[in-house]
Design an enzyme around this catalytic site. Sequence first.
Site, PDB file in Angstrom:
ATOM      1  N   GLY B 261      42.415  39.843  35.932  1.00  0.00           N
ATOM      2  CA  GLY B 261      43.536  40.069  36.833  1.00  0.00           C
ATOM      3  C   GLY B 261      43.862  41.545  36.951  1.00  0.00           C
ATOM      4  N   GLY B 263      46.149  44.977  36.509  1.00  0.00           N
ATOM      5  CA  GLY B 263      47.044  45.500  35.500  1.00  0.00           C
ATOM      6  C   GLY B 263      46.338  46.200  34.364  1.00  0.00           C
ATOM      7  N   VAL B 265      46.247  45.664  31.037  1.00  0.00           N
ATOM      8  CA  VAL B 265      45.480  44.964  30.000  1.00  0.00           C
ATOM      9  C   VAL B 265      44.048  44.743  30.467  1.00  0.00           C
ATOM     10  CG1 VAL B 265      45.261  42.871  28.623  1.00  0.00           C
ATOM     11  CG2 VAL B 265      47.511  43.814  29.058  1.00  0.00           C
ATOM     12  N   GLU B 286      39.090  38.266  41.651  1.00  0.00           N
ATOM     13  CA  GLU B 286      39.890  38.390  42.868  1.00  0.00           C
ATOM     14  C   GLU B 286      40.033  39.849  43.284  1.00  0.00           C
ATOM     15  OE1 GLU B 286      43.700  36.152  42.895  1.00  0.00           O
ATOM     16  OE2 GLU B 286      44.578  38.094  43.377  1.00  0.00           O
ATOM     17  N   ASN B 376      56.388  39.014  40.767  1.00  0.00           N
ATOM     18  CA  ASN B 376      55.260  39.382  41.621  1.00  0.00           C
ATOM     19  C   ASN B 376      54.645  38.222  42.378  1.00  0.00           C
ATOM     20  OD1 ASN B 376      54.981  42.129  41.356  1.00  0.00           O
ATOM     21  ND2 ASN B 376      53.831  41.961  39.454  1.00  0.00           N
TER      22      ASN B 376
END
Lengths: 497, 497
Positions: B261, B263, B265, B286, B376
């Site tokens: 995803g 971000g 991390v 994605e 979000n």
Amino acid sequence: MLTDTISEKAKERILSPEMLDLVMSAEEAASMIKSGMTLCTSGFGTGYPKAIPTSLATTKHATDLTLINGAARGEMHLGALATSGVLKKFSGFLYNENARNVVNAGDMQFADYHLGQLSTKIKNGVYGEIDYAIVECCKIKEDGSLVPTLSAGISESIVKYAERILIELNLNVPAEVDGFHDFGVDPYTIIQSPSDRLGVPYIKIDPSKVAGIVITDIPDTDLFYPDIAPIYNQIAGNVVLMLDKEIEQGRIPEQFTFQSGMGVVANCVMLGLMNKGYKGLKMYTEVLSDQALYAIKEGIIEEATTTALDITPLFFDDVFNNLEFYKKHLVLRPVDLTNGVAQIVANELVSMNTAWEADIYGNVNSSHAMGTQMINGLGGSNDFSRNSKISVFTTPSTAKRGLISCIVPMVPHVDSTEHDVDIIATEWGYADLRGKSPKERATAIIENCAHPDYRQQLRDYFDGAVALCGPCQTPHDLSKALSWHQKYLETGSMQQD
Amino acid sequence: MLTDTISEKAKERILSPEMLDLVMSAEEAASMIKSGMTLCTSGFGTGYPKAIPTSLATTKHATDLTLINGAARGEMHLGALATSGVLKKFSGFLYNENARNVVNAGDMQFADYHLGQLSTKIKNGVYGEIDYAIVECCKIKEDGSLVPTLSAGISESIVKYAERILIELNLNVPAEVDGFHDFGVDPYTIIQSPSDRLGVPYIKIDPSKVAGIVITDIPDTDLFYPDIAPIYNQIAGNVVLMLDKEIEQGRIPEQFTFQSGMGVVANCVMLGLMNKGYKGLKMYTEVLSDQALYAIKEGIIEEATTTALDITPLFFDDVFNNLEFYKKHLVLRPVDLTNGVAQIVANELVSMNTAWEADIYGNVNSSHAMGTQMINGLGGSNDFSRNSKISVFTTPSTAKRGLISCIVPMVPHVDSTEHDVDIIATEWGYADLRGKSPKERATAIIENCAHPDYRQQLRDYFDGAVALCGPCQTPHDLSKALSWHQKYLETGSMQQD
């Protein structure tokens, strides 16, 4: 067991000569199973092994067992095993009252997964090594291939991934069931039409893994449908109204494809479709009930895919007497395919499942009473709700003679999130949640689905939440969100004083 | 606009002579949009139309608009439109601070859906008729086909289902991007390998639907990554430890396929994989970040599928300077395919997504602060968590300098249910939830993931719940399940006195 003690009737169904040498008693077969082992069993609704589990439950020689099973309801299977105390853990669909009580007493761990993923989890090693697969069949072919009884479930996967295989050959199911199933199909294959047959009607196995064969002659007799209360016909009527409108507005075709969960509402919807003159529908579903069989006979359903016939004794006779007719219209497939996400998406299903309760924002609880006690497990409900074209949940607006509202401020357990629920129907009407924000959904659900006795109470909750935290995405008053359930636990009613 | 006022640079990119006649100003294009219309826009991270939305936000001549968009972050797009007050409703990934504030103020309705389903919902009529698709591209071919900029998202679907099309031709993105995308692929097609190209690198359109073309020259400049705090490296380190173990135990191959995803991390995991010497991995994801591009250059990632380059300005230059290299290793596909359930299942992904908070039973909240305020949106997190081979969620164990525990008794909003979460990792370790019952999960999560300052408090909650309702499937004390959040709202801290 000496081969000459095997009945002629059984010999006719074991076409592999080597396999004849493996016939033994249920006790002998059960004795191979040792404490701490992991077992996978066949069966989905019906078609579960009966003799070996009964023996295990009786002798209790093996304890701390882990059992993985599709959705076998049987008292001679999950029920007996769970109550005997030999199971440490169960995974699959928990659909047996005695087993449920053992889970809620904390005496058996239960890992509840989407049924469409069960085979994949076994393959991926989630349960570690599988010591034995125990499968019921009605015929063993020349090469050892198995013709299962009236379910498919996870049988094909478990004989593949288990170290050894035990077979129950059930003479109570005619060998002519051969031809009903469709196995050997890649799990990513799109089923273009529910009655398409793409594979072979038997399960190929490695014969060297077979450790024993037990001959049985035991009917599946567990299922009885409850009487239909008028409320269920009202709910079904609202679902049919919704379907009428979808067809009228061109969003689904007249011969749409649908899935229908277990239970009385599903049967009432089927009746409602009949009464409205629907014809030539397609069914792509996890389990198929009496009423669906009747609908196939009447031409309301033209073709169907299912992983299990979950039918009453009366309809077993009907199936056995009309096998060739049903084989033309109906295919039994592995649950990996009936509940496969790719197949559900591609078939653009209308899915209809039962909610235990729903909240004003559209989250659905399918499995837990008061957020804590297991009812039936998740089953395949979210396989379908997550991936269908139109995902419908039905529930009476109240339970316990009105003391419980099935529309609540917040569900204390979520099985299908707000993102996966398109329609909620009760006896009062239905709410169409598609394209709506949570706040818009709240109005639709309260005004169309909630029982009138609870509507003002729900409006008050919603208004109070907005007053507290503003008209944000999902207004909640966390100090009161679960207070309806808490009140029920304390006073026996969710109704405001 | 007269054709001779179009710059030579623009003319070189409009290879269809008829299309040249449709070039107009952003204001002219925007003026076609009337109040109450439904618009779909291109863009996912980057690649959103900029000039027409800016004009709409400035003139405000059209109000009560509904906007559907993949995941465009842009201030010149969703941000401007939402703050101008012209949007009645938004659906897609809400990834813009200003738009979020408008939603939480109740001034714009937000229908949050799984991104992998957005195109299907448009097709199924969930949003009614789509009046205009507005898409950014870098080139228009002879037959009117469009070469998008650096995202794919829902662009292919929206030009198909919209009544009319408005195009922004952005000269800031080189026309040589042509060849990066893969369109025209049936949504049920299994992508065997992330860099496979099965379709065509442009979007076919019906040229008669094009209502106007606006020439722009505007860079995508919205994205800046925050500094990496040490805690994120610790979380990533625990994820990498888990991956090491999975490989060691043979449950995933050394060259596994993963999704990551957005971000910080995600970027740290990528760094961790580099430092451990991983090579030849596959990515099926994605969105793709700076760090992933770097990993492709270094051979850590051999091939990748994504629907969007969500990169910082520095890496735009890198991509533009190395287009042919990246085209070999990287394919931009529609989000229907990157987030398609069939493709995720078939590629046996390890997925890694960010949780806002998780509860002791493994339910994850990805979208709501304190259960009420939108952060979000859901995004594609549940597309991946629901269908991956191993679904990982990461979160720091606390937020707000320790005043919030990100491991709580019950999440007040569920985006991925307990059934969809395999691993939870924090800076303290990771909990492997696979095959575990809820009670077993509680122990694993509390002892491995929670911050030590909150562990006793969580144990006390769990023990109290068991004392109250017995060792049932999911013990909860409903009077206290949300009390941690309530306490934070009242006192600014979840810590017990």
